[in-house]
Design a protein around this motif. Sequence first.
Motif, short mmCIF file in Angstrom:
data_model
loop_
_atom_site.label_atom_id
_atom_site.label_comp_id
_atom_site.label_asym_id
_atom_site.label_seq_id
_atom_site.Cartn_x
_atom_site.Cartn_y
_atom_site.Cartn_z
N ASP A 37 50.07 36.34 42.89
CA ASP A 37 50.87 36.53 41.68
C ASP A 37 49.98 36.66 40.45
O ASP A 37 50.27 37.46 39.55
CB ASP A 37 51.84 35.36 41.48
CG ASP A 37 53.10 35.51 42.32
OD1 ASP A 37 53.11 36.42 43.16
OD2 ASP A 37 54.04 34.72 42.13
N TRP A 38 48.93 35.86 40.39
CA TRP A 38 48.02 35.95 39.27
C TRP A 38 47.37 37.33 39.19
O TRP A 38 47.26 37.93 38.13
CB TRP A 38 46.92 34.87 39.37
CG TRP A 38 47.33 33.56 38.78
CD1 TRP A 38 47.85 32.51 39.46
CD2 TRP A 38 47.25 33.16 37.41
NE1 TRP A 38 48.12 31.48 38.59
CE2 TRP A 38 47.75 31.84 37.32
CE3 TRP A 38 46.80 33.77 36.24
CZ2 TRP A 38 47.83 31.13 36.13
CZ3 TRP A 38 46.87 33.06 35.05
CH2 TRP A 38 47.39 31.77 35.00
N ILE A 39 46.91 37.83 40.33
CA ILE A 39 46.27 39.14 40.36
C ILE A 39 47.27 40.21 39.91
O ILE A 39 46.95 41.10 39.10
CB ILE A 39 45.73 39.47 41.77
CG1 ILE A 39 44.78 38.38 42.26
CG2 ILE A 39 45.05 40.83 41.79
CD1 ILE A 39 43.53 38.22 41.43
N GLU A 40 48.52 40.11 40.43
CA GLU A 40 49.54 41.10 40.08
C GLU A 40 49.84 41.07 38.59
O GLU A 40 49.91 42.11 37.92
CB GLU A 40 50.83 40.82 40.87
CG GLU A 40 50.69 41.14 42.33
CD GLU A 40 51.55 40.25 43.21
OE1 GLU A 40 52.43 39.56 42.67
OE2 GLU A 40 51.33 40.24 44.43
N GLU A 41 50.01 39.86 38.07
CA GLU A 41 50.29 39.69 36.64
C GLU A 41 49.21 40.38 35.81
O GLU A 41 49.51 41.11 34.86
CB GLU A 41 50.34 38.19 36.35
CG GLU A 41 50.89 37.82 35.00
CD GLU A 41 52.40 37.88 34.96
OE1 GLU A 41 52.90 38.93 34.53
OE2 GLU A 41 53.08 36.91 35.37
N ALA A 53 40.29 42.57 37.54
CA ALA A 53 41.46 41.69 37.43
C ALA A 53 41.21 40.37 38.15
O ALA A 53 41.60 39.30 37.67
CB ALA A 53 42.69 42.39 38.03
N PHE A 54 40.51 40.45 39.30
CA PHE A 54 40.13 39.22 40.00
C PHE A 54 39.25 38.35 39.10
O PHE A 54 39.44 37.14 39.00
CB PHE A 54 39.36 39.55 41.30
CG PHE A 54 40.24 39.74 42.50
CD1 PHE A 54 40.76 40.98 42.81
CD2 PHE A 54 40.55 38.68 43.34
CE1 PHE A 54 41.56 41.18 43.93
CE2 PHE A 54 41.34 38.86 44.46
CZ PHE A 54 41.86 40.10 44.76
N ASP A 55 38.26 38.99 38.46
CA ASP A 55 37.35 38.22 37.61
C ASP A 55 38.10 37.56 36.46
O ASP A 55 37.80 36.43 36.07
CB ASP A 55 36.25 39.14 37.06
CG ASP A 55 35.23 39.49 38.14
OD1 ASP A 55 35.13 38.73 39.12
OD2 ASP A 55 34.54 40.52 37.99
N GLU A 56 39.10 38.31 35.95
CA GLU A 56 39.91 37.75 34.86
C GLU A 56 40.71 36.54 35.37
O GLU A 56 40.79 35.51 34.70
CB GLU A 56 40.85 38.85 34.33
CG GLU A 56 41.45 38.57 32.98
CD GLU A 56 40.40 38.46 31.87
OE1 GLU A 56 40.60 37.61 30.99
OE2 GLU A 56 39.39 39.21 31.88
N GLN A 67 34.47 32.62 47.58
CA GLN A 67 34.12 34.01 47.86
C GLN A 67 34.15 34.84 46.56
O GLN A 67 35.00 34.60 45.70
CB GLN A 67 35.13 34.57 48.87
CG GLN A 67 34.78 35.93 49.41
CD GLN A 67 35.68 36.28 50.61
OE1 GLN A 67 35.37 36.02 51.74
NE2 GLN A 67 36.81 36.88 50.30
N THR A 68 33.26 35.84 46.44
CA THR A 68 33.21 36.62 45.20
C THR A 68 34.41 37.56 45.12
O THR A 68 35.05 37.88 46.12
CB THR A 68 31.94 37.48 45.12
OG1 THR A 68 32.02 38.45 46.18
CG2 THR A 68 30.69 36.65 45.27
N SER A 69 34.68 38.03 43.90
CA SER A 69 35.80 38.95 43.68
C SER A 69 35.57 40.25 44.45
O SER A 69 36.49 40.78 45.08
CB SER A 69 35.95 39.26 42.19
OG SER A 69 36.16 38.08 41.48
#
Lengths: 452, 384
Positions: free
Chosen positions: A224-228, A257-260, A436-438
Amino acid sequence: MSGIPRRALRAGGVVAAAALVLTGCLQNPNAGSGQGGAGGGAAVVDGGSADGDKKVTILGAFGGDEEKNFNASLAEFEKASGIDVQYTADQDFTTTIKQKVNSGDSPDIGLFPQPGGMLEFAAQKKVEPIDAYLDYDRLQGTLLPGFLDASRYRGRVYGAPMRNAVKSVVWYPKAAYDEAGLPKDPATIQALRTDVADKIAATGITPWCIGWESDQATGWVGTDWIEELMLRMYGPTVYDDWTSHRIPFNDERVVKAFDEAAKFNKDPKMVLGGTKGVLNTAFGDAMTPAFTNPPRCMLHRQGNFATTFYPKPVQADLDNQVGIYVFPKFEGGYDGSAILGGGDLAALFNGNDDDSKKVMAFITSDKFGAPWAKAGGWLSPHKTFDVSNYPNETTRKIADIANKASVLRFDGSDLMPKSIGSDVFWKEMVKWENGQTSQQTADNIEAAWPKS
Amino acid sequence: MTTDTSAAAPRRKMRADDPGASLRANPLKIAIGILGMVGIVWGLANLFLAFGYYPQWFGNKFIIGVLAIVVGVGGAALLFFFLNMFVEGLPRRLSEGAIPYAFVLPGLFFVALMLIYPTFQSINYSFANSDSTAYVGLQNYRTIFADPEFWKSIVNNVLWLLIVPAVVVAFGVIVAVLADKLSPTGEKAAKSLIFLPMAISFVGASAIWGLVYAFNNPGQAQTGLLNAIWVGLGGEPQTWLQIETAKLNSILLMVILIWLQVGFSMVLLSSAIKGVPEDTIEAARIDGASELQIFFKVIIPQIRGTIITVFVTVFITVLKVFDIVYVTTNGAYGTNVIANLFFNKLFASSEAGQATAIVVVLLIAVIPLIWFQIKHFKDEEASR
């Protein structure tokens, strides 16, 4: 018997027996399309229980209080129509429904928390398209925009929403938040970070309350975080490209977006308990530490259903205890007001049972749900639903956020193929949270994407 | 059918006082037998179809359940009764040869239907695509062999197999021997307590142990037993099931299975130890053997058969281990096992091809074990 040759006797016996066995067996009265059995109609699908027995079986994912409220919302309808609706809750719904349908033991109606699983059945012709038994245009007119598109397969829509979930909401404990004098509608994610989160951290409180743990489904909160962030950083067009795999999953925008998301979810200064806390806190319990005095965390991003998990005293006094605002835009990203949503989609397995159709028509209408709305934790997917049914100002505010949104996008992991959206994406999010890295995470998901 | 019996033997010749009657075919018995069998099968088939199609005829599900059991068991018995009558109706030479087959074949048929057919179907599907509609050659095998998760699961399965059966047998022997030395009441109580977990399902046990391994954020009260002890001793709360170092999390999951299975192992081994003849132990004592020597050189060799049986049974249970991993971690943090990987591939990912390929690999892996077990069983039989 004497006089009849043995051979003839034997042959006769075998023929008689074979005839008896082959002709004497019952025929299925519910035989599906094409066969047109005694009770069968012309519907595309014919799963579920017996037709016309005034009993409708429903399988869904929600249990406990939600199950109680669902049944309460049906009570009046059941009395008026004489139909007995039997709801079964299954925590492991996505797996169970597949096993049941594949073994010919499907319920009459399934309530899918994710469209992905339902679309799979649509492709197998196991669910009835809604235009065959519901008033499509009327639904389209009253539903929030974008809802029916989520359950579209090759032009036809196979499920109608029974519940709406607005996920882009930030929750905070009102008293402590007011005391700290923090801004109540940060305009951007960047402002949310500098003007709110950093200031909370400066007072010695970890700002974010996040919990991912959800048994076999652990990881969905992370998706959900990634989608947001995907929706806010790049807008709905790129979002659609991403969920439908028109851009690869390891596109550099996705990795960004993953890093964010890592700034919220992986920084021990920003999230209570650090990564261990995130992975071992049940998503329903995440906000609980915000209600201690002083709070141990202050910000919680979760759907409207989060309230049902709050401590009882907080639920009883919701408007005074918690405040909300919409999860803000990303500075330099998409400029419109986008909302990430979701919901339970009702789909019909038994296309020949009028009782089941009546139940479908009722639960997908804007007349359904008043008792559930009053109990809290439930939002109607219809714009025309009577908002006075909502129990408090907080819920009306959320309904208002949803009604005002210019763009509503369905939970992305629910739109991806099932092997990604309810398996690999979740599991890789857990690995990501665990160190694990983005880039590696995005690469792994891309590698697992089904080739077709 | 032999031709020496006259085609239409008059009925009066079939009386019991006729010594030649049982040598000849008895058409009446044959006819009743066949008709009976056909009638029973026809009746049962229709009844069970009616359960499915017209449940309203029977009132409620409880009645259907009871009827199904009564009619199913009774019908099977009647079927064998008529089968027996049919075989007895045959001339004696045929009948004697046919009787064992008549009783074994229906069983073999169902074994074939439920075991052998699915096995070959699985092998077949392992070469097909994700919904088993088109063949893709060896693609599934290539995919799973290239998947690091698969190899991780294999390693974990091997670890489970190396550790759990050995520990279960060792604990079983120790508990059985020690309990043997207690007073009768003490022995009963101790054994009951250790046997108790056997009654708990794998899922239930995993839920119980989930509470033992639970984690709460530092500073909060630790509700998990292990963390409560750990923090009480001055440590930082640990996320036990996330610690991959030295496979600690996998080992903690194995503890659950060991806890469940030691009772079983103890009960079998205890009765074996009690069956060791007292005079062999006394003879050893008179010869001046120490208690340890008696244990290892007199008792253990005499219960060797039971130890192997327990070991193999637990080994097979471990091979199938699934519930514990599914409920606690669902394979995350490097704890995946083959059965869980298979389940997730089939039901979470809808990859039937890859799932069946995994099962086929598992099948090939257990063949040596099955061979060993059959051989061991035969050796045991031969030494009797």
